[in-house]
Write an enzyme that holds these catalytic residues in place. Structure first.
Site, PDB file in Angstrom:
ATOM      1  N   CYS A 143       0.860  -1.178   0.000  1.00  0.00           N
ATOM      2  CA  CYS A 143       0.000   0.000   0.000  1.00  0.00           C
ATOM      3  C   CYS A 143       0.897   1.229   0.000  1.00  0.00           C
ATOM      4  CB  CYS A 143      -0.847   0.068   1.268  1.00  0.00           C
ATOM      5  SG  CYS A 143      -1.718  -1.439   1.656  1.00  0.00           S
ATOM      6  N   GLY A 260       0.375 -17.529  -4.679  1.00  0.00           N
ATOM      7  CA  GLY A 260       0.482 -17.016  -6.043  1.00  0.00           C
ATOM      8  C   GLY A 260       0.240 -18.131  -7.044  1.00  0.00           C
TER       9      GLY A 260
END
Ligand SMILES: Cc1cc2nc3c(=O)[nH]c(=O)nc-3n(C[C@H](O)[C@H](O)[C@H](O)COP(=O)(O)O)c2cc1C
Length: 320
Positions: A143, A260
């Site tokens: 972020c 992932g």
């Protein structure tokens, strides 16, 4: 080999897939990933959550966030683009409205925290520590910091500073740090996380990406760029887990959650051999929300075929 094989005997869960993540016992290593399975119990509509090790909440911020405008998810060959923008109902409502369901889900709940300043993360961590009593939280550090626009997860010094502020707030809670793959040196980021007090590492978050509608000439996502997930990122993630395991986690005795592009047990087994103690599943849940159960079944058979008594014996077992 497992760092502490004897500890397996004391697990409340039986069987070759029982593991500990940062000391917390899980029935098996399979974890539903942040942002892909709702807040707490939503995946329970698809299957009995006692069948997996843990569910991770979507990332929770201090304030309510509506996230980005549509389109913010888009399927592409080999995966998915997203720029959700951390849409969530904020920590106060999360604690009041969603957390009470945590005790009934039948597996461990991992709380995910995000923010745009150190104070944001500290505020949510403090609230989680005081009111949620979750055994583990995961810091989503992909972020941007509103102070300088740089992502915490892309700069070792910024990451260390963030974690050193958050770590003291989590007196009874283990801290996983979720690493961004959008860096040149993933091992340097992992080292910074460990120096900042991480008890475990999750990798990877989404890979920075972009798609374009060639007729309208507009980006597929309203925000322009976003993150790529799904099978297309799997081999990148395996490489990063391998490097981080060999470069820092193994010697520091820090567990890794490999994440992932897992859609089969085979993908999960690759992560384990690369050095992951646990394996997350995200995008595959949108294709088939029961994927985690098939992965658990496949892993169990694989561990037996490998002649191992416990999956932990296979962690980092790639033959180089
Ligand atoms: C729609 C969507 C929303 C996501 N939201 C979050 C989130 O809130 N917090 C977070 O840490 N990761 C989030 N992620 C990243 C995933 O947890 C995971 O790291 C990434 O998608 C790679 O795993 P996968 O290929 O199995 O999906 C999100 C991913 C997707 C596809």
């Amino acid at each position: 080999m497992s760092a502490n094989p004897a500890a397996i005997d004391a697990l409340p869960f039986a069987g070759p897939l029982a593991v500990r993540l940062c000391g917390v016992p899980l029935a098996n290593p399979v974890i539903a990933a942040a942002g892909t399975c709702g807040y707490v119990d939503e995946l329970g509509d698809a299957f009995d959550l006692r069948g997996i090790g843990a569910v991770t909440t979507k990332s929770i911020t201090r304030e309510v966030r509506e996230g980005n405008a549509p389109w913010r998810m888009w399927g592409i060959p080999g995966g998915m683009l997203n720029a959700i923008g951390l849409a969530n109902l904020g920590v106060d409502r999360f604690l009041a409205e969603r957390l009470p369901k945590a005790g009934r889900i039948g597996c461990t709940l991992i709380g995910s925290i995000a923010g745009h300043s150190i104070e944001d993360y500290v505020g949510v961590a403090r609230a989680f520590e005081r009111e949620a009593s979750l055994p583990i939280v995961e810091l989503n550090v992909s972020c941007p910091n509103t102070a300088d626009g740089l992502q915490f997860g892309e700069h070792p010094a910024a990451l260390r500073e963030l974690l050193r502020a958050v770590r003291p707030e989590l007196a009874t809670t283990k801290m996983l740090v979720k690493l961004s793959p959008n860096v040149g040196d993933i091992v340097a980021m992992a080292k910074a996380a460990v120096e900042g007090g991480a008890d475990g590492l999750t990798l990877i978050n989404t890979v920075a990406a972009m798609g374009i509608d060639v007729e309208t000439r507009a980006p597929l996502l309203s925000r322009g760029t976003g993150g790529l997930s799904g099978p297309a990122v799997h081999a990148i993630a395996v490489r990063m887990v391998h490097q981080v395991y060999r470069g820092v986690a193994r010697d520091a005795n820090i567990p890794i959650v490999g994440l992932g592009g897992v859609s089969t047990w085979h993908d999960a087994a690759e992560f384990i051999l690369a050095g992951a103690t646990c394996v997350g599943i995200g995008t595959a849940l949108f294709v088939d929300p029961r994927t985690p159960l098939a992965v658990v079944r496949g892993l169990e058979a694989w561990v037996r075929r490998q002649g191992a008594g416990s999956v932990t014996e296979l962690v980092g077992g790639v033959r180089l």
